[in-house]
Motif scaffolding. Structure first.
Motif, PDB file in Angstrom:
ATOM      1  N   CYS A 125      83.484  43.457  16.035  1.00  0.00           N
ATOM      2  CA  CYS A 125      83.715  42.555  14.915  1.00  0.00           C
ATOM      3  C   CYS A 125      84.053  43.397  13.693  1.00  0.00           C
ATOM      4  O   CYS A 125      83.252  44.223  13.267  1.00  0.00           O
ATOM      5  CB  CYS A 125      82.475  41.711  14.632  1.00  0.00           C
ATOM      6  SG  CYS A 125      82.682  40.691  13.161  1.00  0.00           S
ATOM      7  N   CYS A 128      81.367  42.494  10.504  1.00  0.00           N
ATOM      8  CA  CYS A 128      79.973  42.949  10.436  1.00  0.00           C
ATOM      9  C   CYS A 128      79.718  44.194  11.276  1.00  0.00           C
ATOM     10  O   CYS A 128      78.628  44.750  11.254  1.00  0.00           O
ATOM     11  CB  CYS A 128      79.015  41.837  10.847  1.00  0.00           C
ATOM     12  SG  CYS A 128      78.994  41.511  12.614  1.00  0.00           S
ATOM     13  N   CYS A 145      82.236  36.658  17.550  1.00  0.00           N
ATOM     14  CA  CYS A 145      81.049  37.372  17.067  1.00  0.00           C
ATOM     15  C   CYS A 145      79.875  36.412  16.884  1.00  0.00           C
ATOM     16  O   CYS A 145      80.022  35.356  16.270  1.00  0.00           O
ATOM     17  CB  CYS A 145      81.352  38.077  15.748  1.00  0.00           C
ATOM     18  SG  CYS A 145      79.906  38.936  15.079  1.00  0.00           S
ATOM     19  N   CYS A 148      78.901  36.291  12.879  1.00  0.00           N
ATOM     20  CA  CYS A 148      79.720  35.656  11.841  1.00  0.00           C
ATOM     21  C   CYS A 148      80.789  34.706  12.376  1.00  0.00           C
ATOM     22  O   CYS A 148      81.560  34.174  11.583  1.00  0.00           O
ATOM     23  CB  CYS A 148      80.302  36.696  10.885  1.00  0.00           C
ATOM     24  SG  CYS A 148      80.876  38.174  11.633  1.00  0.00           S
TER      25      CYS A 148
HETATM   26 ZN    ZN Z   1      80.599  39.795  13.035  1.00  0.00          ZN
END
Ligand code: ZN
Ligand code: ADP
Length: 221
Positions: A125, A128, A145, A148
């Motif tokens: 991701c 993050c 992800c 998020c």
């Molecule tokens: Zn993420």
């Protein structure tokens, strides 16, 4: 508590650093994530390091050291941090010595074939920094992800050719640091071939041992 997670590309450094960060409440300082983010955002740093990352090469020491020293001087690093992907050269290790004294270097050891398989199946991701694997650690919803909800990507440097080049660079420039830290008495080898939880348990054990050594009978570092 200042930890270094060491090991070849795709050994599981990021995966473990994220778990350790949660467990001990100190941030993961992931060099690769910081650089990839800079590239994606086309910052001046990103423009400088893009060509290195694309080829699986290491960025210049002075630049990388600057990125890390800025990051670890932020307030969230006051109680400690987990270095993931730094240091990678002897020059960087010497620079780190000048910055601070680390408590423990955990060296994840994994077979070559396994490393290639892990890298090629890795999904990341960009927002993050969470890492997954299509087979060994798939997210709940394929390609998304869990933190998020964003679409996961395959890193450009996770194509098989680049992976092999990064492994070669590791053996030439980074592996010698293992002896450097071993001689300082800071290094512990972690068997990285098992599952994620098995590897994590070894790390937690190694950390509790240095905490005991640092202050017997107290909370530790
Ligand atoms: Zn993420
Ligand atoms: P590094 O940060 O060392 O490059 P990562 O943490 O990104 O490595 O892990 C590389 C890939 O291998 C990821 O896809 C990750 O999900 C997977 N992985 C990590 N640890 C394990 C493990 N113990 N067993 C199987 N796969 C793993």
């Amino acid at each position: 508590m200042k930890l270094v997670i060491f090991g070849p590309p795709s050994a599981g450094k990021g995966t473990q650093a994220q778990k350790l960060a949660q467990r001990y409440g100190i941030p993961q300082v992931a060099t690769g994530d910081l650089l990839r983010k800079a590239v994606a955002e086309k910052t001046p740093l990103g423009l400088k390091v893009k060509e290195y990352l694309d080829k699986g090469k290491l960025g210049p020491d002075d630049l990388i050291v600057k990125v890390i020293s800025e990051r670890v001087s932020k307030p969230d690093c006051k109680k400690g941090y987990i270095l993931d992907g730094f240091p990678r050269t002897m020059g960087q290790a010497k620079a780190l010595d000048k910055m601070t004294e680390v408590d423990l270097v955990m060296n994840i050891v994994v077979d070559l074939d396994e490393l290639v398989e892990r890298a090629v199946g890795r999904r990341t991701c960009l927002k993050c920094g969470a890492v997954y694997h299509v087979k060994f650690n798939p997210p709940m919803n394929e390609g998304i992800c869990e933190n998020c909800g964003l679409k996961l990507i395959q890193r450009d440097d996770d194509k098989e050719d680049t992976v092999r080049n990064r492994l070669k660079v590791y053996h030439e420039q980074t592996a010698p640091l293992i002896e450097y830290y071993r001689q300082k008495g800071k290094l512990v080898d972690i068997v990285g071939g098992g599952g994620i939880e098995v590897v994590f348990a070894q790390m937690v054990k190694a950390i509790s041992q240095i905490k005991q050594r640092a202050s017997p009978g107290h909370g530790g570092l």
